[in-house]
Design an enzyme around this catalytic site. Structure first.
Site: not given
Ligand code: BDP
Length: 597
Positions: A165, A416, A472, A510, A555
């Site tokens: 990403d 990841e 997340y 993150e 993140w």
């Molecule tokens: C994670 C990744 C990261 C992405 C982030 C996202 O490690 O590179 O930018 O999610 O979704 O899966 O913002």
């Protein structure tokens, strides 16, 4: 084995480092005919392009921005009269490159985020102008790092299809140096520390390509020599040592010399910081003191220059992080330009240094699939042995380059990947074994795990010294009005890790929400600034419940460019800062929390 990889270019009475940054000639080579047509001796037609910079955002047309394939850089450079060794040092060539001097191939290198060193002693004309050209390539595949693919459109245009990403910025992203060295020279050095009450022992090892005597001395900030030793391997005893502490750095100057009788043959000096790193039970210890990690996952990313190195940007980012009361960042998802580490050494920041092992999951929407826990196989394919070979050599290059930075307290060996198969376990066991074998400071080794790497399924968590989780809850999982469910699911996962008996600390590398700097809404909605703040507060409540959670790296530090798609609004907007490095509302929430944490 690596001559100068750990030695940032310097100039002194024995060494001369000349910058080759500036405007170079540039052209695309979509049909890969350059070598056949002898472009290494001179490009037939070219435009001027700045180095360092990514090429993509300098142009105004789609074709150039999304170009995927071979491309060439060239320039002339003057080589002074010199008796010794002559090298070229590219901070990086992304993602791979072949270097020619005066039409002769001098090296080729795979991997776009670590230095490319070439010994050009035998092919340069001294006291004359020489010709330098680089054939670079930015294609993605599953054998190299980072992973991805190349997609051919119906009209024949080839574009990158990253399994990650961030935008596939490429080019000569970092500075280029011509380095004049003595023939008999210092090639590499490493240090390791033991604290002994108030004193410190600095074990060192210097590699040279000759047999003359090596002298090593250590100077404090005031310029007093505090310890000295002779020999390629030895120990310096520093009485009442000033320690390098988190956000309170103290740097000594290490001076290395090769001497013949009283005559100086080569000299190198570097700043080092005396500190120890240890993971003990649920704690991360720096100099035996517990530290809670506060900070960010970042990117090398900025408007116009792409991933090109820029000193003012570096300065601004550190100022923002200091203002926030942060103490740590992860070089997601690749090793950064060396200047980032040198400045972290000076400012007392901790770095989790990450190799470019990202996209090890066959999907262009990894960030969504990963966030939701979808299984995508990867390590079963026949190309894996070649990928592993590249992975191992990039781990070796990264650790060799960065091993002496006090800021680097841990290495991250992946981001990841798929980790639920025995294939993944076997693959990563080899990567961790290699990393542990190389690091002279025996630092903790880790990797960042996505949601699918759940306690019951993950076959790789036992390889790490502390665990980095990317989660997340409240964004990809149960976002917006469902956030209370997200909190419950988050607690549930933490309890499952606890039950699993994972003994090491857990750091969140993150967590975050896409947030448009233009959006405000009461009550909050996803994508608004209010939601980013609420989401963070909910995550903090979870973090503060478990004593094995030892860090939070949001993140992302700033908004950054990605591949286009329906999930991204001109890039990833999870920044706490905008791409221009101005704070969103969440910056104030974090600043307040980290002041007292
Ligand atoms: C994670 C990744 C990261 C992405 C982030 C996202 O490690 O590179 O930018 O999610 O979704 O899966 O913002």
């Amino acid at each position: 084995m690596y001559d100068q990889l750990s030695l940032y270019p310097i100039t002194n009475s024995k060494r001369l480092s000349l910058s080759l940054d500036g405007m170079w000639n540039f052209c695309f080579d979509p049909a890969s005919i350059g070598e056949k047509e002898n472009w290494m001796s001179g490009l037939h037609s070219s435009i001027s392009l700045p180095v360092p910079s990514s090429f993509q955002d300098l142009f105004t047309d789609q074709y150039s921005k999304n170009y995927c394939g071979d491309f060439w850089y060239e320039r002339d450079f003057f080589v002074p009269e010199h008796d010794g060794n002559i090298q070229l040092r590219f901070g990086s060539i992304t993602h791979r490159g072949v270097v020619y001097v005066n039409g002769v191939k001098v090296t080729e290198h795979e991997g776009g985020f670590l230095p490319v060193l070439c010994d050009i002693t035998s092919c340069v004309r001294k006291g004359e102008v020489n010709h330098l050209s680089v054939k670079a390539n930015n294609e993605l595949n599953e054998r190299s790092l980072p992973c991805g693919a190349v997609k051919t459109l119906k009209n024949g245009t080839r574009i990158a299809a990253p399994y990650f990403d961030f935008f596939n910025y490429a080019g000569l992203n970092r500075s280029v140096y011509l380095v004049l060295l003595p023939e008999e020279r210092i090639q590499d050095y490493s240090v390791n520390y033991t604290l002994n009450d108030q004193d410190a022992l600095v074990d060192y090892e210097v590699r040279t390509n000759g047999e003359h005597e090596v002298k090593v001395s250590l100077f404090d900030k005031e310029g007093n020599c505090v310890a000295q030793s002779n020999g390629k391997k030895g120990q310096l005893k520093v009485e009442k040592a000033h320690l390098w502490k988190v956000r309170n750095a103290y740097l000594y100057t290490l001076k290395i010399a090769i001497e013949d009788g009283g005559k100086l043959i080569d000299a190198y000096e570097d700043k080092i910081g005396i500190r120890t790193v240890k993971v003990e039970g649920k704690r991360i210890l720096i100099n035996g003191e517990e530290v809670y990690l506060k900070g960010f996952g970042k990117h090398e990313d900025f408007d116009i220059i792409g991933r090109g190195f820029n000193l003012p940007l570096l300065k601004r980012d550190y100022e923002c992080m200091k203002w926030m009361n942060a103490n740590c960042f992860r070089t997601s998802h690749y090793p950064y330009a060396e200047e980032w580490y040198r400045f972290a050494d000076e400012e007392g920041f901790l770095i989790i240094d990450e190799v470019a092992a990202v996209g090890m999951m066959r999907s262009t929407h990894n960030f969504v699939d990963a966030g939701m826990g979808k299984y995508t196989s990867f390590f079963e394919t026949p190309t894996v042995p070649e990928l592993l070979k590249n992975h191992l050599s990039q781990v070796e290059e990264m650790i060799t380059r960065d091993k002496n930075h006090p800021s680097v307290f841990a290495f991250s060996l992946f981001n990841e990947p798929e980790t639920t198969s025995s294939f993944a376990h076997d693959y990563f066991a080899k990567v961790f074994e290699k990393a542990r074998e190389i690091d002279p400071q025996h630092r903790p080794m880790t990797g960042a795990f996505e949601k699918n790497s759940a306690p019951e399924k993950c076959q790789c968590y036992m390889l790490v010294d502390f665990m980095c989780l990317n989660r997340y809850y409240g964004w990809y999982i149960s976002g917006g009005p469902d956030i209370s469910d997200a909190v419950e699911k988050f607690h549930d996962e933490m309890k499952r890790w606890e039950a699993k008996g994972f003994n090491g600390p857990i750091v969140f590398t993150e967590f975050g929400t896409d947030t448009l700097a233009t959006e405000h809404k009461l009550p909050s909605v996803m994508w608004s600034q209010e939601y980013q703040c609420e989401y963070l507060e909910e995550n903090f409540k979870v973090f503060d419940t478990y004593d094995f959670i030892q860090g939070e790296l949001v993140w992302n530090f700033a908004d950054f460019q990605t591949t286009e798609g329906i999930f991204r609004v001109n890039g990833n907007k999870k920044g706490v800062f905008t791409r221009e490095r101005q704070p969103k509302d969440s910056a104030f929430v974090l600043k307040r929390r980290w002041e007292n944490k």
